[in-house]
Design a protein around this motif. Structure first.
Motif, PDB file in Angstrom:
ATOM      1  N   HIS A  99       0.843  -1.208   0.000  1.00 42.57           N
ATOM      2  CA  HIS A  99       0.000   0.000   0.000  1.00 42.57           C
ATOM      3  C   HIS A  99       0.880   1.260   0.000  1.00 42.57           C
ATOM      4  CE1 HIS A  99      -4.061  -1.428  -0.019  1.00 42.57           C
ATOM      5  NE2 HIS A  99      -3.909  -2.206   1.029  1.00 42.57           N
ATOM      6  N   SER A 104      -7.612   1.102   5.447  1.00 45.22           N
ATOM      7  CA  SER A 104      -8.289   0.064   4.655  1.00 45.22           C
ATOM      8  C   SER A 104      -9.353  -0.608   5.500  1.00 45.22           C
ATOM      9  CB  SER A 104      -7.255  -0.951   4.170  1.00 45.22           C
ATOM     10  OG  SER A 104      -6.809  -1.723   5.258  1.00 45.22           O
ATOM     11  N   GLY A 105      -9.832  -1.763   5.016  1.00 45.06           N
ATOM     12  CA  GLY A 105     -10.850  -2.498   5.763  1.00 45.06           C
ATOM     13  C   GLY A 105     -10.255  -3.187   6.983  1.00 45.06           C
ATOM     14  N   GLY A 106      -8.946  -3.368   6.985  1.00 46.22           N
ATOM     15  CA  GLY A 106      -8.307  -4.073   8.091  1.00 46.22           C
ATOM     16  C   GLY A 106      -7.345  -3.219   8.890  1.00 46.22           C
ATOM     17  N   GLY A 141     -12.177   1.589   7.391  1.00 48.05           N
ATOM     18  CA  GLY A 141     -12.935   0.963   6.291  1.00 48.05           C
ATOM     19  C   GLY A 141     -14.017   0.039   6.826  1.00 48.05           C
ATOM     20  N   ASP A 163     -18.049   0.100   6.336  1.00 50.57           N
ATOM     21  CA  ASP A 163     -18.830  -1.089   5.960  1.00 50.57           C
ATOM     22  C   ASP A 163     -19.962  -1.358   6.957  1.00 50.57           C
ATOM     23  OD1 ASP A 163     -17.129  -1.406   3.809  1.00 50.57           O
ATOM     24  OD2 ASP A 163     -15.825  -2.850   4.809  1.00 50.57           O
ATOM     25  N   GLY A 174     -17.879   1.587   1.944  1.00 51.93           N
ATOM     26  CA  GLY A 174     -17.191   2.853   1.670  1.00 51.93           C
ATOM     27  C   GLY A 174     -17.748   3.609   0.478  1.00 51.93           C
ATOM     28  N   GLY A 176      -7.539   1.020   0.798  1.00 52.44           N
ATOM     29  CA  GLY A 176      -8.866   1.085   0.177  1.00 52.44           C
ATOM     30  C   GLY A 176      -9.615   2.385   0.434  1.00 52.44           C
ATOM     31  N   ASN A 227     -11.567   7.395  -1.098  1.00 57.97           N
ATOM     32  CA  ASN A 227     -12.584   8.350  -0.663  1.00 57.97           C
ATOM     33  C   ASN A 227     -12.228   9.782  -1.074  1.00 57.97           C
ATOM     34  OD1 ASN A 227     -13.806  10.279   1.525  1.00 57.97           O
ATOM     35  ND2 ASN A 227     -15.020   8.422   1.588  1.00 57.97           N
ATOM     36  N   THR A 255      -7.607   0.250  -3.794  1.00 60.47           N
ATOM     37  CA  THR A 255      -8.009  -1.014  -3.174  1.00 60.47           C
ATOM     38  C   THR A 255      -6.977  -2.090  -3.550  1.00 60.47           C
ATOM     39  OG1 THR A 255      -9.541  -1.238  -4.994  1.00 60.47           O
ATOM     40  CG2 THR A 255     -10.493  -0.591  -2.920  1.00 60.47           C
ATOM     41  N   ASP A 256      -7.108  -3.265  -2.913  1.00 59.36           N
ATOM     42  CA  ASP A 256      -6.080  -4.297  -3.061  1.00 59.36           C
ATOM     43  C   ASP A 256      -5.813  -4.665  -4.517  1.00 59.36           C
ATOM     44  OD1 ASP A 256      -5.828  -4.239  -0.392  1.00 59.36           O
ATOM     45  OD2 ASP A 256      -6.896  -6.112  -0.004  1.00 59.36           O
TER      46      ASP A 256
HETATM   47  O1  KG4 Z   1      -7.349  -1.992   0.936  1.00 58.87           O
HETATM   48  P1  KG4 Z   1      -8.659  -2.696   0.735  1.00 58.87           P
HETATM   49  O2  KG4 Z   1      -9.065  -3.032  -0.670  1.00 58.87           O
HETATM   50  O3  KG4 Z   1      -8.689  -4.060   1.507  1.00 58.87           O
HETATM   51  C1  KG4 Z   1      -8.165  -4.246   2.766  1.00 58.87           C
HETATM   52  O4  KG4 Z   1      -6.925  -4.495   2.859  1.00 58.87           O
HETATM   53  O5  KG4 Z   1      -8.965  -4.097   3.714  1.00 58.87           O
HETATM   54  O6  KG4 Z   1      -9.768  -1.800   1.458  1.00 58.87           O
HETATM   55  C2  KG4 Z   1     -11.144  -2.127   1.441  1.00 58.87           C
HETATM   56  C3  KG4 Z   1     -11.890  -1.106   2.293  1.00 58.87           C
HETATM   57  C4  KG4 Z   1     -13.352  -1.451   2.526  1.00 58.87           C
HETATM   58  O7  KG4 Z   1     -13.635  -1.348   3.903  1.00 58.87           O
HETATM   59  C5  KG4 Z   1     -14.113  -0.400   1.723  1.00 58.87           C
HETATM   60  O8  KG4 Z   1     -15.373  -0.058   2.265  1.00 58.87           O
HETATM   61  C6  KG4 Z   1     -13.148   0.768   1.774  1.00 58.87           C
HETATM   62  O9  KG4 Z   1     -11.874   0.189   1.643  1.00 58.87           O
HETATM   63  N1  KG4 Z   1     -13.412   1.731   0.687  1.00 58.87           N
HETATM   64  C7  KG4 Z   1     -13.828   3.001   0.902  1.00 58.87           C
HETATM   65  C8  KG4 Z   1     -14.020   3.588  -0.382  1.00 58.87           C
HETATM   66  N2  KG4 Z   1     -13.703   2.653  -1.342  1.00 58.87           N
HETATM   67  C9  KG4 Z   1     -13.326   1.521  -0.649  1.00 58.87           C
HETATM   68  N3  KG4 Z   1     -14.057   3.675   2.046  1.00 58.87           N
HETATM   69  C10 KG4 Z   1     -14.494   4.961   1.952  1.00 58.87           C
HETATM   70  N4  KG4 Z   1     -14.721   5.570   0.767  1.00 58.87           N
HETATM   71  C11 KG4 Z   1     -14.494   4.935  -0.418  1.00 58.87           C
HETATM   72  N5  KG4 Z   1     -14.729   5.562  -1.573  1.00 58.87           N
END
Ligand code: KG4
Ligand code: ZN
Length: 358
Positions: free
Chosen positions: A121, A151-153, A178, A182, A195, A292, A296, A323-324
């Motif tokens: 990242h 991110s989500g994690g 993230g 969600d 997101g 991720g 935003n 995102t990933d």
């Molecule tokens: O980095 P990622 O693809 O996977 C992880 O490593 O977690 O991040 C995914 C996260 C999800 O929680 C998703 O809701 C969030 O990124 N996300 C966003 C947006 N696009 C993706 N959060 C806020 N605004 C966005 N536009």
């Protein structure tokens, strides 16, 4: 040299092929991603065993697409190095990518490098759009940077002295930002992942139709450290929704938009203030955003404006690397290769570490 990169740490099966010239010019020849959103959507979050099953089902197709896109016909001759995410991530999901990478490294006698997903990242900031050429400036890369990885994690502020030298100076004490997006989307009956849905709704908000406009807390805004907390903010949304539903069980669309707007403002205010605060405290003149949630728009806008106002340089990844994806794993693997004296990287030594930190 050409690098084949594999990423399966969560819910994206991703394979990329990068071409590197003179150790500094990088071209992403292929950046293929197969998303599992539909599989996990009914559960409102990623189910690890289902993620692993989907990776196993899709990885060979993603691999073939990447080879086709990059016009690779002879792996033995045209690929020099393989890299795979070894952590952090979901253990069953990571294992699929690692097993696939080991099989390829064994079959074609190639070095295999274990890459760190978070480092990926961080490096995503240095990649130009697929097919464009990015020129990495090692001197520039060796300057200190404050990274906000969301991110989500993960929700982390990382001080990078130079590539490979990381210090986590702040992180979430509970939910990742993230994950909070969600969960809020889920309790408002919006789609998954939350997101993009929440941010779309927030953009539609214009003016409150309530007697008292909705206000939400900015958790840990006043704490003197660089840590975050998002579970309380999610609970505050839950109570607000309950209170509003007591008056009218069917939430008006305009009210849903307002909740999304205020949640997004609260969640991003703390991210922006703490990141700028960290740059000031550590006297770092550059901030970079990734993960991720870096997709935003409002966060990008607020952080870039505030950094500019403080005379701090600001960087963000191209949308396709927010995102990933595996392109970011490719550049992380390349940097590790570049910085190592012994370039052997025996595939037998690659191990999964789901809890890996930076
Ligand atoms: O980095 P990622 O693809 O996977 C992880 O490593 O977690 O991040 C995914 C996260 C999800 O929680 C998703 O809701 C969030 O990124 N996300 C966003 C947006 N696009 C993706 N959060 C806020 N605004 C966005 N536009
Ligand atoms: Zn990620």
């Amino acid at each position: 040299m050409r690098i084949l990169a594999i990423e399966t740490s969560c819910d994206e099966t991703a394979i990329a092929i990068l071409e590197i010239e003179n150790k500094t010019k990088i071209k992403v020849l292929a950046n293929c991603v197969s998303s599992q959103i539909k599989t996990h959507a009914p559960f409102g979050g990623v189910v690890p065993s289902l993620a692993a099953r989907e990776h196993a089902k899709n990885i060979s197709f993603v691999f073939e697409s990447a080879l086709e896109k990059a016009e690779i016909k002879n792996i033995a001759k045209e690929i020099d190095l393989i890299t795979v995410t070894s952590g952090p991530g979901l253990a069953p999901a990571l294992l699929i990518g690692i097993a696939f990478a080991k099989g390829l490294a064994f079959k074609y006698s190639k070095p295999l490098i274990a890459s760190n997903h978070m480092e990926g990242h961080i490096y995503s900031n240095y990649l130009a759009k697929a097919d464009d050429l990015s020129e990495i400036d090692i001197k520039e890369m060796n300057k200190p940077v404050i990274h906000l990885i969301v991110s989500g994690g993960h929700t982390e502020i990382v001080l990078t002295k130079k590539p490979g030298q990381y210090k986590i100076i702040g992180e979430t004490q509970d939910d990742a930002v993230g994950e909070a997006f969600d969960k809020v989307a889920r309790l408002l009956g919006l789609g998954y992942p939350g997101g993009p849905e929440v941010s779309k709704r927030a953009q539609e908000f214009k003016k409150s139709i309530l007697d008292k406009p909705i206000t939400l807390p900015r958790p840990m805004a006043k704490s003197k450290d660089f840590n975050f907390s998002y579970s309380g903010l999610k609970t505050a949304v839950l109570y607000k929704v309950k209170e509003l539903k007591e008056k009218n069980p069917n939430l008006d669309d305009k009210i849903i938009n307002e909740i999304c707007y205020e949640f997004q403002e609260a969640a991003t205010d703390v991210l922006v203030d703490k990141t700028i605060g960290a740059a000031k405290k550590y006297k770092v003149k550059k901030i970079m955003l990734s993960g991720g949630v870096s997709a935003n728009k409002r966060l990008r806008e607020k952080l870039s404006l505030k950094a500019l106002g403080e005379g701090i340089e600001y960087g963000q990844p191209e949308m396709e690397y927010t995102t990933d994806n595996a392109a970011m794993i490719g550049i992380a693997g390349f940097m590790k290769y570049q910085n190592s004296k012994n370039k052997k990287f025996d595939w037998r030594k690659v191990e999964m570490d789901a809890n890996l930190s930076l």
